[in-house]
Motif scaffolding. Structure first.
Motif, PDB file in Angstrom:
ATOM      1  N   MET A  46       0.977   5.658   2.772  1.00 50.31           N
ATOM      2  CA  MET A  46      -0.408   4.888   2.547  1.00 50.31           C
ATOM      3  C   MET A  46      -1.560   5.877   2.721  1.00 50.31           C
ATOM      4  O   MET A  46      -2.202   5.655   1.680  1.00 50.31           O
ATOM      5  N   LEU A  47      -1.626   6.904   3.246  1.00 51.34           N
ATOM      6  CA  LEU A  47      -2.577   7.671   3.337  1.00 51.34           C
ATOM      7  C   LEU A  47      -2.623   8.653   1.940  1.00 51.34           C
ATOM      8  O   LEU A  47      -3.460   8.689   1.281  1.00 51.34           O
ATOM      9  N   THR A  48      -1.290   9.032   1.569  1.00 49.30           N
ATOM     10  CA  THR A  48      -1.164   9.803   0.349  1.00 49.30           C
ATOM     11  C   THR A  48      -1.580   9.245  -0.896  1.00 49.30           C
ATOM     12  O   THR A  48      -2.342   9.667  -1.595  1.00 49.30           O
ATOM     13  N   LEU A  49      -1.111   7.893  -0.943  1.00 44.32           N
ATOM     14  CA  LEU A  49      -1.569   7.104  -2.050  1.00 44.32           C
ATOM     15  C   LEU A  49      -3.018   6.366  -2.153  1.00 44.32           C
ATOM     16  O   LEU A  49      -3.289   6.050  -2.956  1.00 44.32           O
ATOM     17  N   SER A  50      -3.784   6.792  -1.072  1.00 43.97           N
ATOM     18  CA  SER A  50      -5.017   6.224  -0.808  1.00 43.97           C
ATOM     19  C   SER A  50      -6.035   7.170  -1.744  1.00 43.97           C
ATOM     20  O   SER A  50      -7.079   6.857  -1.863  1.00 43.97           O
ATOM     21  N   ILE A  51      -5.349   8.240  -2.164  1.00 44.34           N
ATOM     22  CA  ILE A  51      -6.565   9.354  -2.681  1.00 44.34           C
ATOM     23  C   ILE A  51      -7.017   8.922  -4.362  1.00 44.34           C
ATOM     24  O   ILE A  51      -7.992   9.299  -4.587  1.00 44.34           O
ATOM     25  N   PHE A  81       0.798  -1.145   0.026  1.00 40.61           N
ATOM     26  CA  PHE A  81       0.020  -0.138  -0.091  1.00 40.61           C
ATOM     27  C   PHE A  81       0.977   1.229   0.025  1.00 40.61           C
ATOM     28  O   PHE A  81       0.542   2.177  -0.656  1.00 40.61           O
ATOM     29  N   ALA A  82       1.917   1.064   0.712  1.00 41.35           N
ATOM     30  CA  ALA A  82       3.057   2.447   0.919  1.00 41.35           C
ATOM     31  C   ALA A  82       3.736   2.526  -0.666  1.00 41.35           C
ATOM     32  O   ALA A  82       4.112   3.654  -0.850  1.00 41.35           O
ATOM     33  N   GLU A  83       3.942   1.443  -1.113  1.00 46.56           N
ATOM     34  CA  GLU A  83       4.657   1.436  -2.268  1.00 46.56           C
ATOM     35  C   GLU A  83       4.025   1.794  -3.567  1.00 46.56           C
ATOM     36  O   GLU A  83       4.005   2.567  -4.717  1.00 46.56           O
ATOM     37  N   ARG A  84       2.665   1.312  -3.985  1.00 44.42           N
ATOM     38  CA  ARG A  84       1.706   1.017  -5.072  1.00 44.42           C
ATOM     39  C   ARG A  84       0.661   2.035  -4.750  1.00 44.42           C
ATOM     40  O   ARG A  84       0.046   2.355  -5.819  1.00 44.42           O
ATOM     41  N   GLY A  85       0.306   1.991  -3.625  1.00 43.81           N
ATOM     42  CA  GLY A  85      -1.235   2.680  -3.448  1.00 43.81           C
ATOM     43  C   GLY A  85      -2.260   1.688  -3.305  1.00 43.81           C
ATOM     44  O   GLY A  85      -2.116   0.524  -3.795  1.00 43.81           O
ATOM     45  N   TYR A  86      -3.506   1.978  -2.950  1.00 44.05           N
ATOM     46  CA  TYR A  86      -4.436   1.089  -2.465  1.00 44.05           C
ATOM     47  C   TYR A  86      -5.126   0.586  -3.707  1.00 44.05           C
ATOM     48  O   TYR A  86      -5.239  -0.466  -4.029  1.00 44.05           O
ATOM     49  N   ALA A  87      -5.429   1.373  -4.898  1.00 43.93           N
ATOM     50  CA  ALA A  87      -6.038   1.176  -5.852  1.00 43.93           C
ATOM     51  C   ALA A  87      -5.146   0.216  -6.755  1.00 43.93           C
ATOM     52  O   ALA A  87      -5.904  -0.702  -7.500  1.00 43.93           O
ATOM     53  N   GLN A  88      -4.065   0.225  -6.682  1.00 44.24           N
ATOM     54  CA  GLN A  88      -2.967  -0.639  -7.531  1.00 44.24           C
ATOM     55  C   GLN A  88      -2.439  -1.775  -6.947  1.00 44.24           C
ATOM     56  O   GLN A  88      -1.692  -2.635  -7.445  1.00 44.24           O
TER      57      GLN A  88
END
Length: 199
Positions: A103-108, A27-34
């Motif tokens: 994780m927070l940043t890439l969740s957008i 989640f920190a590397e790719r983000g939630y959606a990916q």
């Protein structure tokens, strides 16, 4: 003489720890959606059905991964006069995994994950830090610390803009000083949050 086959038993505690560590990393590397549940399961060395059994859904796993990664005590339990120093020291310690900001940043990129992140940040970061800070304007001060530290972590851990040690040290000193001023209630550090009528 034959011996009964040894049955390998799963260690639920270790499985959960492996799942959370894998989820945090991805989640920190790719983000939630990916990030998919199968990828997390593969990295954790478990089946994807086990993830669903433990966390019900990707959203449930995301929230659990955020909660598991949260470490406020090492900063807020220390002497208040060293908050800025402790914050910067923790961020610069590369042995300490800090995944929540990414994780927070890439969740957008995903509406469900963004909603989880906003709720999580309010309930588990802003509220406790604001309570620890106390008046005046505790919530504004907590938000400011979260924004500054998140930006600092993202740029130091993920996007290394300034590679020279003196420049990075200068920014680190600025953050330590500014975060400490916010904790101490220094009004000049909070001017941006004053209503226009008070300026």
């Amino acid at each position: 003489m034959t011996t009964p086959a040894t049955i390998k038993r799963r260690d639920p505690q270790r499985s959960r720890a492996n799942i959370l560590a894998a989820a945090q990393a991805l989640f920190a590397e790719r983000g939630y959606a990916q990030t998919g549940l199968r990828e997390i399961a593969s990295l954790a060395g478990v089946s994807s059905t086990l993830l669903v059994k433990y966390y019900e859904s990707k959203a449930g796993l995301f929230e659990a991964a955020l909660s598991n990664a949260l470490e406020l005590e090492f900063i807020t339990s220390e002497d208040r006069s060293r908050f800025g120093e402790n914050l910067v020291s923790a961020v610069l310690d590369t042995r300490r995994p800090i995944t929540i900001p990414a994780m927070l940043t890439l969740s957008i990129g995903d509406a469900e994950a963004a909603a989880i992140s906003a709720r999580f940040a309010r309930q588990h970061i802003i509220k406790p830090v604001a309570k620890w800070l106390g008046p005046p304007r505790a919530s504004a001060r907590a938000y400011t610390i979260l924004m500054l530290s998140t930006g600092f972590i993202i740029y130091n851990r993920h996007i290394l803009i300034e590679e020279s040690s003196p420049a990075r040290a200068s920014v680190a000193n600025w953050l330590a000083h500014t975060a400490q001023a916010i904790v101490d209630g220094d009004e000049s550090a909070l001017e941006a949050y004053q209503p226009a009528s008070r300026r």
